[in-house]
Design a protein around this motif. Structure first.
Motif, PDB file in Angstrom:
ATOM      1  N   LEU A  27       0.813  -1.212   0.000  1.00  0.00           N
ATOM      2  CA  LEU A  27       0.000   0.000   0.000  1.00  0.00           C
ATOM      3  C   LEU A  27       0.855   1.274   0.000  1.00  0.00           C
ATOM      4  N   GLN A  28       0.553   2.165  -0.936  1.00  0.00           N
ATOM      5  CA  GLN A  28       1.286   3.434  -1.029  1.00  0.00           C
ATOM      6  C   GLN A  28       0.404   4.624  -0.667  1.00  0.00           C
ATOM      7  N   THR A  29      -0.870   4.530  -1.051  1.00  0.00           N
ATOM      8  CA  THR A  29      -1.793   5.606  -0.720  1.00  0.00           C
ATOM      9  C   THR A  29      -2.962   5.030   0.053  1.00  0.00           C
ATOM     10  N   MET A  30      -3.184   5.551   1.245  1.00  0.00           N
ATOM     11  CA  MET A  30      -4.314   5.105   2.045  1.00  0.00           C
ATOM     12  C   MET A  30      -5.120   6.337   2.421  1.00  0.00           C
ATOM     13  N   ASN A  31      -6.293   6.442   1.855  1.00  0.00           N
ATOM     14  CA  ASN A  31      -7.139   7.591   2.139  1.00  0.00           C
ATOM     15  C   ASN A  31      -8.487   7.110   2.643  1.00  0.00           C
ATOM     16  N   VAL A  32      -8.715   7.264   3.949  1.00  0.00           N
ATOM     17  CA  VAL A  32     -10.003   6.856   4.525  1.00  0.00           C
ATOM     18  C   VAL A  32     -10.683   8.075   5.148  1.00  0.00           C
ATOM     19  N   GLY A  33     -10.263   9.266   4.749  1.00  0.00           N
ATOM     20  CA  GLY A  33     -10.764  10.500   5.347  1.00  0.00           C
ATOM     21  C   GLY A  33     -12.236  10.742   5.094  1.00  0.00           C
ATOM     22  N   GLU A  34     -12.836  11.647   5.909  1.00  0.00           N
ATOM     23  CA  GLU A  34     -14.243  12.025   5.764  1.00  0.00           C
ATOM     24  C   GLU A  34     -15.172  10.824   5.848  1.00  0.00           C
ATOM     25  N   ASN A  35     -14.996  10.024   6.894  1.00  0.00           N
ATOM     26  CA  ASN A  35     -15.894   8.907   7.163  1.00  0.00           C
ATOM     27  C   ASN A  35     -16.225   8.933   8.645  1.00  0.00           C
TER      28      ASN A  35
END
Ligand SMILES: *[C@@H]1O[C@H](CO)[C@@H](O)[C@H](O)[C@H]1NC(C)=O
Ligand SMILES: *[C@@H]1O[C@H](CO)[C@@H](O)[C@H](O)[C@H]1NC(C)=O
Ligand SMILES: *[C@@H]1O[C@H](CO)[C@@H](O)[C@H](O)[C@H]1NC(C)=O
Ligand SMILES: *[C@@H]1O[C@H](CO)[C@@H](O)[C@H](O)[C@H]1NC(C)=O
Ligand SMILES: *[C@@H]1O[C@H](CO)[C@@H](O)[C@H](O)[C@H]1NC(C)=O
Ligand SMILES: *[C@@H]1O[C@H](CO)[C@@H](O)[C@H](O)[C@H]1NC(C)=O
Ligand SMILES: *[C@@H]1O[C@H](CO)[C@@H](O)[C@H](O)[C@H]1NC(C)=O
Ligand SMILES: *[C@@H]1O[C@H](CO)[C@@H](O)[C@H](O)[C@H]1NC(C)=O
Ligand SMILES: *[C@@H]1O[C@H](CO)[C@@H](O)[C@H](O)[C@H]1NC(C)=O
Ligand SMILES: *[C@@H]1O[C@H](CO)[C@@H](O)[C@H](O)[C@H]1NC(C)=O
Ligand SMILES: *[C@@H]1O[C@H](CO)[C@@H](O)[C@H](O)[C@H]1NC(C)=O
Ligand SMILES: *[C@@H]1O[C@H](CO)[C@@H](O)[C@H](O)[C@H]1NC(C)=O
Length: 746
Positions: free
Chosen positions: A466-474
């Motif tokens: 994994l290089q990009t992990m975006n779980v924002g705005e949840n």
């Protein structure tokens, strides 16, 4: 002939068996003699080459040149007939004296790194090349240049010519030279920077069946004259006019790519007669008119179709069953109407479906489910308004983009081989499925702006790539997972309910360039050692080739961008406390640093002066972070009003000199006109956002003269506002609208 390039092992085997046989003959001097002239020519060719990988080391060690790497001789005469040095890391001179080999019929020097092409001087004219059938000098990097193609003229037997990626912009007569080659069947001149396309009377393409002139700089009116083609590739030029009827009469045409040009008019339905066509790319032009079943009536061989970025009016019958089964379909940025096109459901072997931004809201649940489960490589459905629950499905593609729709329900199961998934801006809810634990190849995970909840699963530590992990705005909660991929470059947990402390591990990720933990419930102090975030200290390579991703937070704050060259560190709006570690100010590549709305204490050290890339700094709303003793914003052409009731008034007017449009204490009072757009009273979301856009892309310099006189330069201001420390707790904005012309550094 092409078999040789694609089946290297076979070729090598062949060479090996033939050349070992020859070696004995040559060294024995019984059956045939090594030809002196061939030997000399080969050595001259070799002389210019920088063979740092030793790929042609046999060219010195072995006596018999027929046993040399890539050299193939006639087994009776012992003369050189083929040279194949594809993919051999060759550097240095590509000396075309090699064409002096009298019996050479095949020459492939493609996919190397030759620096320069040497054309033999007049004294050494190429006179013996009439046997050459195949010539490929393409794909050498960095790009080779060639002023003239006159040396091609003697090659009267040439059937296959590939000079792609050689810069030929100085050769304005390329067509005249090429059209005198009487045997030419295939011509590849892609990425040659060619400008000059001949007028109709010069066109003589009788013999050519494959023509690739894509990615050049041709501006011409597409006209008749493509006589006998089976393959025509003109992608990405400036070709205009309508599709000539002669083109659609080419019954043998298999491959037609006219995409990325400026062609106009409508597509005649005679297109539907081209029953051999298997590749049709005509998107990204200025075509108009109707496209219906008729246009495809006999295209039973069609395999890849691109009609994207066009204004076609699609009029396919609801019950149309196409005569083809596509593997690749691109319909992005077209107007498909609100229903997913029915005929696509009939396609059983799609590998790529690209139908983003096409106005689709409704799908046939059963057929749609079965379709997208079948697609094996890439699904692009972004920017539609599809309202559907896909939680029960197992998607088998490797690249999945369904962002900006209105998918609801739980997240779907996804292939363990998946590389990139983007499910952002939907209404997905529930937790992250257990089935995701096997996605060991996953590089990019984007779940931004959904209604997902629960903890991030422990198995996140399995996702090693994994290089990009975006779980924002949840609505995620729990602690930040431990042991995450060492390859992470982007971590976005913004705007969730994460709690607990920030682990040292997170600051040991040496590839990290973007860390956003803002708007959570994190507490405790910041780990002291941030210096292992080495990609924020010195720029090293990142694999992040993705173009700018823009993320909009719900309602407030600002739009923010992720770009490979931007470094961001944002811990704002948490309950973090303790001292701001001094090491933080050694992350000199940072462009954005935001620690505001926490309970930090500390002093900003003078080393902040070396953070020369800083564009946005916000340390406001903390317990007690005292800022610099001396402020200098002079000569920046800042625009707007200096916020009142703030620390900014405590600096004297000379700090602001050279900003004629700046007003308010300690400078002159503002008139109404001057107050916008930087008005502190008027700082609702809309006006802030507006001023952000206004500021984008302009440059300015601001000097903070610290106690030791270090200069603090800020460049490429994007956010157009700047927050400073304030004990009182007000937001402080200086809105900075800067004119590039008056950009100064003093
Ligand atoms: C000629 O070649 C044969 C077979 O490779 C070898 O046995 C023989 O020794 C060679 N003769 C000479 C004079 O090199
Ligand atoms: C040969 O190539 C190597 C590797 O790129 C380079 O370091 C060297 O300077 C080159 N030598 C010459 C003579 O160009
Ligand atoms: C020489 O090559 C031809 C094909 O080029 C092949 O048919 C023939 O068998 C070869 N002869 C020997 C002795 O290898
Ligand atoms: C070499 O080629 C040029 C151009 O094709 C021609 O003018 C010249 O006479 C040739 N010289 C020799 C020695 O063949
Ligand atoms: C160059 O073009 C020829 C046809 O002229 C083709 O067979 C060959 O594959 C091409 N070479 C590369 C490296 O694509
Ligand atoms: C492309 O062609 C135009 C004229 O048609 C010329 O002005 C321009 O410089 C060319 N661009 C390049 C990159 O060669
Ligand atoms: C067109 O190509 C076919 C074979 O592909 C050939 O038989 C025919 O003679 C060619 N026609 C012309 C006008 O060259
Ligand atoms: C091509 O298609 C049109 C209708 O689309 C038809 O009238 C015509 O006969 C066809 N021509 C050939 C050569 O098949
Ligand atoms: C596209 O074609 C229309 C006419 O059909 C013309 O008005 C318009 O300027 C063209 N657009 C471009 C970008 O060439
Ligand atoms: C998305 O779906 C929800 C229902 O789950 C609905 O309330 C909302 O209006 C929809 N949004 C859009 C933009 O259609
Ligand atoms: C920083 O990285 C080095 C090398 O990877 C490691 O030995 C060291 O323990 C790390 N520092 C901290 C504080 O973890
Ligand atoms: C600014 O306005 C205030 C009243 O709002 C006034 O007292 C003051 O004199 C003005 N200052 C200047 C420099 O005009």
């Amino acid at each position: 002939m092409t078999i040789f390039t694609s089946q290297m092992p076979l070729l090598l085997l062949l060479l090996l068996s033939v050349t070992t046989f020859h070696k004995s003959m040559c060294t024995n001097h019984t059956v045939v003699r090594c030809n002196e002239k061939d030997h000399e020519t080969l050595l001259t060719f070799k002389h210019g080459i920088n063979d740092s990988f030793g790929r042609i080391s046999t060219w010195s060690t072995k006596k018999d040149f027929c046993a040399w790497e890539g050299v193939h001789c006639d087994n009776i005469t012992g003369r050189v007939t083929e040279i194949n040095l594809i993919y051999n890391h060759m550097e240095g001179d590509m000396n075309l004296c090699i064409l002096g080999l009298e019996f050479l019929n095949y020459l492939d020097l493609s996919w190397n790194h030759f620096d320069v092409i040497r054309i033999p001087s007049i004294q050494h004219n190429i006179t013996h090349s009439s046997k050459l059938v195949y010539l490929d000098l393409s794909y050498n990097y960095p790009i080779l240049h060639m002023d003239s193609l006159h040396w091609l003229s003697p090659l009267s037997s040439l059937k296959y010519l590939n000079l792609s990626w050689i810069d030929l912009h100085k050769e304005t007569n390329w067509f005249q030279v090429v059209s005198t080659l009487p045997s030419l069947l295939e011509l590849q001149l892609s990425y040659c920077n060619l400008n000059n396309f001949p007028s109709v009377e010069y066109l003589n393409l009788y013999s050519i069946v494959t023509l690739d002139l894509s990615e050049n700089n041709f501006t011409f009116h597409l006209h008749d004259g493509f006589f006998n083609l089976t393959y025509l590739h003109l992608r990405d030029n400036n070709i205009y006019g309508e599709i000539p009827s002669s083109l659609l009469n080419l019954q043998n045409l298999r491959h037609l790519d006219l995409s990325y040009n400026q062609l106009q008019g409508s597509i005649p339905s005679t297109l539907g007669n081209l029953s051999s066509l298997n590749y049709l790319f005509i998107g990204s032009n200025n075509f108009s008119g109707k496209i219906s079943n008729l246009h495809f009536s006999k295209l039973c061989s069609l395999d890849e179709l691109d009609l994207s970025n066009s204004n076609f009016v699609f009029q396919f019958d609801m019950d149309w069953v196409p005569p083809f089964q596509l593997s690749h379909l691109s319909l992005s940025n077209t107007n498909q109407g609100s229903h997913f096109p029915f005929w696509i459901y009939t396609q059983k072997s799609l590998q790529v479906l690209d139908i983003l931004s096409s106005g689709i809201s409704f799908v046939d649940r059963k057929k749609f489910s079965s379709l997208i489960e079948r697609i094996s490589f890439q699904i692009l459905l972004s920017n539609n308004l599809i309202f559907e629950d896909i939680s029960k499905l197992t998607l088998n593609c490797l690249f999945l983009s369904v962002d900006h729709n209105n998918f609801t329900g739980g997240l779907p199961n996804i292939s363990p081989m998946a590389f990139e998934i983007d499910l952002s801006y939907n209404s997905f809810s529930g937790t992250i499925p257990h089935s995701w634990k096997n996605m060991k190849e996953l590089r990019v995970m984007n779940l931004w702006s959904n209604r997902l909840s629960g903890k991030l699963p422990l198995y996140f530590s399995n996702l090693k790539q994994l290089q990009t992990m975006n779980v924002g705005e949840n609505e995620f909660s729990g602690t930040i997972p431990v042991g995450m991929s060492q390859n992470l470059e982007v971590i976005i947990l913004r705007a969730n309910q994460f709690e607990g402390t920030i682990l040292q591990q997170l600051f040991n990720l040496s590839y990290l360039i973007f860390l956003d933990l803002a708007h959570n419930k994190l507490s405790g102090s910041m780990p002291k050692c941030v210096y292992n975030l080495t990609n924020m200290v010195t720029i090293h390579e990142t694999s992040l080739f993705t173009t700018t991703i823009e993320l909009f937070t719900k309602g407030q704050d600002y739009v923010y961008e992720i770009q490979p060259e931007r470094r961001t560190f944002d811990l704002s709006a948490n309950s973090l406390s303790g001292e701001v570690p001094l090491e933080l100010f050694r992350l000199v590549q940072l462009q954005t640093l935001n620690l505001s709305h926490n309970n930090f204490i500390g002093t900003i050290p003078k080393t902040i002066g070396s953070m020369k890339n800083m564009e946005s700094l916000d340390l406001s709303n903390n317990n007690s972070v005292t800022f610099l003793g001396y402020l200098n914003l002079s000569y920046n052409n800042f625009d707007g009003r200096i916020p009142t009731g703030t620390q900014l008034q405590s600096f004297n007017a000379s700090s602001y000199i050279g900003n004629p449009k700046l007003c308010g204490a300690p400078l002159n009072n503002c008139t109404r006109k001057e107050e916008n757009p930087g008005n502190a009273e008027n700082e609702n979301d809309e006006s802030i956002r507006e001023s952000l856009y206004l500021g984008m892309g302009v440059g300015f310099a601001v000097g903070f003269l610290g106690i030791f006189g270090s200069m603090f330069l800020i460049r490429k201001w994007r956010h157009a506002y700047f927050r400073l420390v304030n004990r009182v707790g007000d937001y402080l904005y200086v809105t900075l609208i800067v004119k590039l012309n008056s950009f100064r550094r003093n």
